[in-house]
Write a protein that holds these residues in place. Sequence first.
Motif, PDB file in Angstrom:
ATOM      1  N   PRO A 113       4.223 -29.516 -20.631  1.00 56.00           N
ATOM      2  CA  PRO A 113       4.239 -28.259 -21.373  1.00 56.00           C
ATOM      3  C   PRO A 113       3.162 -28.271 -22.456  1.00 56.00           C
ATOM      4  CG  PRO A 113       6.329 -29.458 -21.620  1.00 56.00           C
ATOM      5  CD  PRO A 113       5.380 -30.361 -20.910  1.00 56.00           C
ATOM      6  N   VAL A 114       2.368 -27.200 -22.499  1.00 48.93           N
ATOM      7  CA  VAL A 114       1.360 -27.047 -23.542  1.00 48.93           C
ATOM      8  C   VAL A 114       2.004 -26.205 -24.653  1.00 48.93           C
ATOM      9  CG1 VAL A 114      -0.910 -26.084 -24.104  1.00 48.93           C
ATOM     10  CG2 VAL A 114      -0.528 -27.191 -21.885  1.00 48.93           C
ATOM     11  N   ILE A 115       2.101 -26.825 -25.821  1.00 55.30           N
ATOM     12  CA  ILE A 115       2.887 -26.232 -26.917  1.00 55.30           C
ATOM     13  C   ILE A 115       1.982 -25.760 -28.047  1.00 55.30           C
ATOM     14  CG2 ILE A 115       4.565 -26.790 -28.722  1.00 55.30           C
ATOM     15  CD1 ILE A 115       5.565 -29.045 -26.766  1.00 55.30           C
TER      16      ILE A 115
ATOM     17  N   LEU B  76      -3.751 -28.473 -31.247  1.00 57.72           N
ATOM     18  CA  LEU B  76      -4.131 -28.524 -32.669  1.00 57.72           C
ATOM     19  C   LEU B  76      -4.740 -27.188 -33.083  1.00 57.72           C
ATOM     20  CD1 LEU B  76      -5.706 -32.114 -32.910  1.00 57.72           C
ATOM     21  CD2 LEU B  76      -3.411 -31.371 -33.573  1.00 57.72           C
ATOM     22  N   ARG B  77      -4.064 -26.110 -32.726  1.00 55.70           N
ATOM     23  CA  ARG B  77      -4.619 -24.778 -33.006  1.00 55.70           C
ATOM     24  C   ARG B  77      -3.964 -24.130 -34.201  1.00 55.70           C
ATOM     25  NH1 ARG B  77      -3.648 -22.234 -27.102  1.00 55.70           N
ATOM     26  NH2 ARG B  77      -4.603 -23.939 -25.983  1.00 55.70           N
ATOM     27  N   THR B  78      -2.870 -24.699 -34.643  1.00 58.96           N
ATOM     28  CA  THR B  78      -2.132 -24.065 -35.737  1.00 58.96           C
ATOM     29  C   THR B  78      -1.950 -25.062 -36.875  1.00 58.96           C
ATOM     30  OG1 THR B  78      -0.033 -24.784 -34.803  1.00 58.96           O
ATOM     31  CG2 THR B  78      -0.812 -22.588 -34.159  1.00 58.96           C
TER      32      THR B  78
ATOM     33  N   PHE C  25      -9.509 -36.449 -16.045  1.00 61.30           N
ATOM     34  CA  PHE C  25     -10.047 -35.239 -16.670  1.00 61.30           C
ATOM     35  C   PHE C  25      -9.044 -34.100 -16.595  1.00 61.30           C
ATOM     36  CE2 PHE C  25     -13.611 -37.777 -15.359  1.00 61.30           C
ATOM     37  CZ  PHE C  25     -14.557 -37.602 -16.356  1.00 61.30           C
ATOM     38  N   LYS C  26      -9.153 -33.217 -17.590  1.00 54.98           N
ATOM     39  CA  LYS C  26      -8.458 -31.937 -17.495  1.00 54.98           C
ATOM     40  C   LYS C  26      -9.375 -31.023 -16.675  1.00 54.98           C
ATOM     41  CE  LYS C  26      -7.242 -28.094 -20.622  1.00 54.98           C
ATOM     42  NZ  LYS C  26      -6.252 -27.740 -21.641  1.00 54.98           N
ATOM     43  N   PHE C  27      -8.806 -30.189 -15.824  1.00 60.93           N
ATOM     44  CA  PHE C  27      -9.598 -29.183 -15.102  1.00 60.93           C
ATOM     45  C   PHE C  27      -9.227 -27.845 -15.731  1.00 60.93           C
ATOM     46  CE2 PHE C  27      -9.709 -26.333 -11.163  1.00 60.93           C
ATOM     47  CZ  PHE C  27     -11.055 -26.051 -11.305  1.00 60.93           C
ATOM     48  N   PHE C  28     -10.174 -27.264 -16.463  1.00 64.19           N
ATOM     49  CA  PHE C  28      -9.879 -26.075 -17.255  1.00 64.19           C
ATOM     50  C   PHE C  28     -11.048 -25.108 -17.246  1.00 64.19           C
ATOM     51  CE2 PHE C  28     -10.015 -23.717 -21.266  1.00 64.19           C
ATOM     52  CZ  PHE C  28      -8.773 -23.124 -21.253  1.00 64.19           C
ATOM     53  N   PRO C  29     -10.800 -23.808 -17.184  1.00 63.39           N
ATOM     54  CA  PRO C  29      -9.516 -23.126 -16.948  1.00 63.39           C
ATOM     55  C   PRO C  29      -9.229 -23.084 -15.457  1.00 63.39           C
ATOM     56  CG  PRO C  29     -11.264 -21.512 -17.405  1.00 63.39           C
ATOM     57  CD  PRO C  29     -11.915 -22.866 -17.406  1.00 63.39           C
TER      58      PRO C  29
ATOM     59  N   PRO D 260      -5.009 -30.225 -14.001  1.00 69.85           N
ATOM     60  CA  PRO D 260      -5.410 -28.827 -14.112  1.00 69.85           C
ATOM     61  C   PRO D 260      -4.518 -28.069 -15.091  1.00 69.85           C
ATOM     62  CG  PRO D 260      -5.022 -29.483 -11.826  1.00 69.85           C
ATOM     63  CD  PRO D 260      -4.462 -30.550 -12.692  1.00 69.85           C
ATOM     64  N   THR D 261      -5.140 -27.191 -15.849  1.00 67.73           N
ATOM     65  CA  THR D 261      -4.430 -26.346 -16.815  1.00 67.73           C
ATOM     66  C   THR D 261      -5.157 -25.016 -16.919  1.00 67.73           C
ATOM     67  OG1 THR D 261      -4.371 -28.364 -18.131  1.00 67.73           O
ATOM     68  CG2 THR D 261      -3.303 -26.493 -19.062  1.00 67.73           C
ATOM     69  N   GLY D 262      -4.392 -23.978 -17.203  1.00 68.80           N
ATOM     70  CA  GLY D 262      -5.005 -22.654 -17.367  1.00 68.80           C
ATOM     71  C   GLY D 262      -4.615 -21.763 -16.213  1.00 68.80           C
ATOM     72  N   GLY D 263      -3.616 -20.907 -16.455  1.00 71.04           N
ATOM     73  CA  GLY D 263      -3.184 -19.980 -15.409  1.00 71.04           C
ATOM     74  C   GLY D 263      -2.205 -20.588 -14.422  1.00 71.04           C
ATOM     75  N   ILE D 264      -1.639 -21.734 -14.760  1.00 72.85           N
ATOM     76  CA  ILE D 264      -0.686 -22.373 -13.840  1.00 72.85           C
ATOM     77  C   ILE D 264       0.742 -22.041 -14.270  1.00 72.85           C
ATOM     78  CG2 ILE D 264       0.100 -24.586 -12.884  1.00 72.85           C
ATOM     79  CD1 ILE D 264      -2.743 -25.590 -13.171  1.00 72.85           C
ATOM     80  N   GLY D 265       1.599 -21.833 -13.286  1.00 74.11           N
ATOM     81  CA  GLY D 265       3.004 -21.520 -13.539  1.00 74.11           C
ATOM     82  C   GLY D 265       3.839 -22.049 -12.396  1.00 74.11           C
TER      83      GLY D 265
ATOM     84  N   GLY E   2      -0.652 -28.818 -16.416  1.00 73.28           N
ATOM     85  CA  GLY E   2      -0.196 -28.424 -17.745  1.00 73.28           C
ATOM     86  C   GLY E   2      -0.118 -26.918 -17.827  1.00 73.28           C
ATOM     87  N   GLY E   3       0.692 -26.423 -18.763  1.00 70.66           N
ATOM     88  CA  GLY E   3       0.749 -24.982 -18.926  1.00 70.66           C
ATOM     89  C   GLY E   3       1.680 -24.555 -20.036  1.00 70.66           C
ATOM     90  N   SER E   4       1.431 -23.332 -20.484  1.00 71.69           N
ATOM     91  CA  SER E   4       2.226 -22.813 -21.599  1.00 71.69           C
ATOM     92  C   SER E   4       3.431 -22.012 -21.106  1.00 71.69           C
ATOM     93  CB  SER E   4       1.340 -21.932 -22.484  1.00 71.69           C
ATOM     94  OG  SER E   4       0.848 -20.838 -21.723  1.00 71.69           O
ATOM     95  N   TRP E   5       3.602 -21.943 -19.772  1.00 72.20           N
ATOM     96  CA  TRP E   5       4.664 -21.064 -19.264  1.00 72.20           C
ATOM     97  C   TRP E   5       6.062 -21.582 -19.595  1.00 72.20           C
ATOM     98  CZ3 TRP E   5       3.123 -24.932 -15.815  1.00 72.20           C
ATOM     99  CH2 TRP E   5       4.108 -25.521 -15.029  1.00 72.20           C
TER     100      TRP E   5
HETATM  101  C1  3PG Z   1      -4.233 -24.231 -23.086  1.00 67.74           C
HETATM  102  O1  3PG Z   1      -4.811 -25.158 -23.631  1.00 67.74           O
HETATM  103  O2  3PG Z   1      -3.972 -23.150 -23.630  1.00 67.74           O
HETATM  104  C2  3PG Z   1      -3.755 -24.459 -21.710  1.00 67.74           C
HETATM  105  O3  3PG Z   1      -4.775 -24.609 -20.870  1.00 67.74           O
HETATM  106  C3  3PG Z   1      -2.695 -23.504 -21.293  1.00 67.74           C
HETATM  107  O4  3PG Z   1      -3.107 -22.551 -20.409  1.00 67.74           O
HETATM  108  P1  3PG Z   1      -2.048 -21.450 -19.943  1.00 67.74           P
HETATM  109  O5  3PG Z   1      -1.603 -20.718 -21.194  1.00 67.74           O
HETATM  110  O6  3PG Z   1      -2.791 -20.562 -18.982  1.00 67.74           O
HETATM  111  O7  3PG Z   1      -0.899 -22.166 -19.303  1.00 67.74           O
END
Ligand code: 3PG
Length: 204
Positions: free
Chosen positions: A12-14, A41-43, A125-129, A153-158, A175-178
């Motif tokens: 989980p990406v938090i 580390l965005r907040t 490696f991370k594969f992004f996006p 891989p991360t970015g758009g995964i659910g 990984g993902g924020s879903w």
């Molecule tokens: C991120 O760092 O925001 C992640 O890649 C999460 O991507 P996602 O929100 O598309 O799951």
Amino acid sequence: MQKMLAGNPVIPVITLDQVEDAVPLAEALVAGGLKVLEVTLRTEAAVEGIRQIIKHVPEAIVGTGTVCSEEQIKLSEDLGCQFMISPGATDNLLAIGSKSSVPFLPGISTVSELMRGMEYGLENFKFFPAEAAGGAPVMKAMAGPFPNIKFCPTGGIGLGNALDYLTLPNVMCVGGSWIAKPKDIREKRWAEIEQLAREAAAIV
Ligand code: 3PG
């Protein structure tokens, strides 16, 4: 990194807005079966949130995400994180991250970026996006020339497409924020997040 991820293929990406949410969130994710947690580390709340999770949720394996600077690499080390993930791969980050005692996962989305990271001795490696950069077919194509390289891989995964990646031999996790959406965290929906974690943990 690969050893750490064995049995934990979903991260989980938090993104934490409030420190007070860190521990109940981590407890919900761990209870749902997800132990490896990436805190971006965005907040402002991220750093203290990571400290709290490490202190109060010992079952969690905590790492940093959105690592974009030398300072954030140092910060991840000082916090006692067990891994650190960057969306990209600058020469500066590759040089420092590849020498760190903490496993570093730089982000790549092309073959040349991957090869540059390999020049620093990196194999993970991370594969992004992920989805926007071509998705699972790209991972599949990279397995041919680079059989020893493993990706997250991360970015758009659910839930709907995670398995497209996880069934590939060169994908060690997704990984993902879903699972822990920022809105659900803000609204303290711990039971729902635990349920999403349980579903994600059951994917494989
Ligand atoms: C991120 O760092 O925001 C992640 O890649 C999460 O991507 P996602 O929100 O598309 O799951």
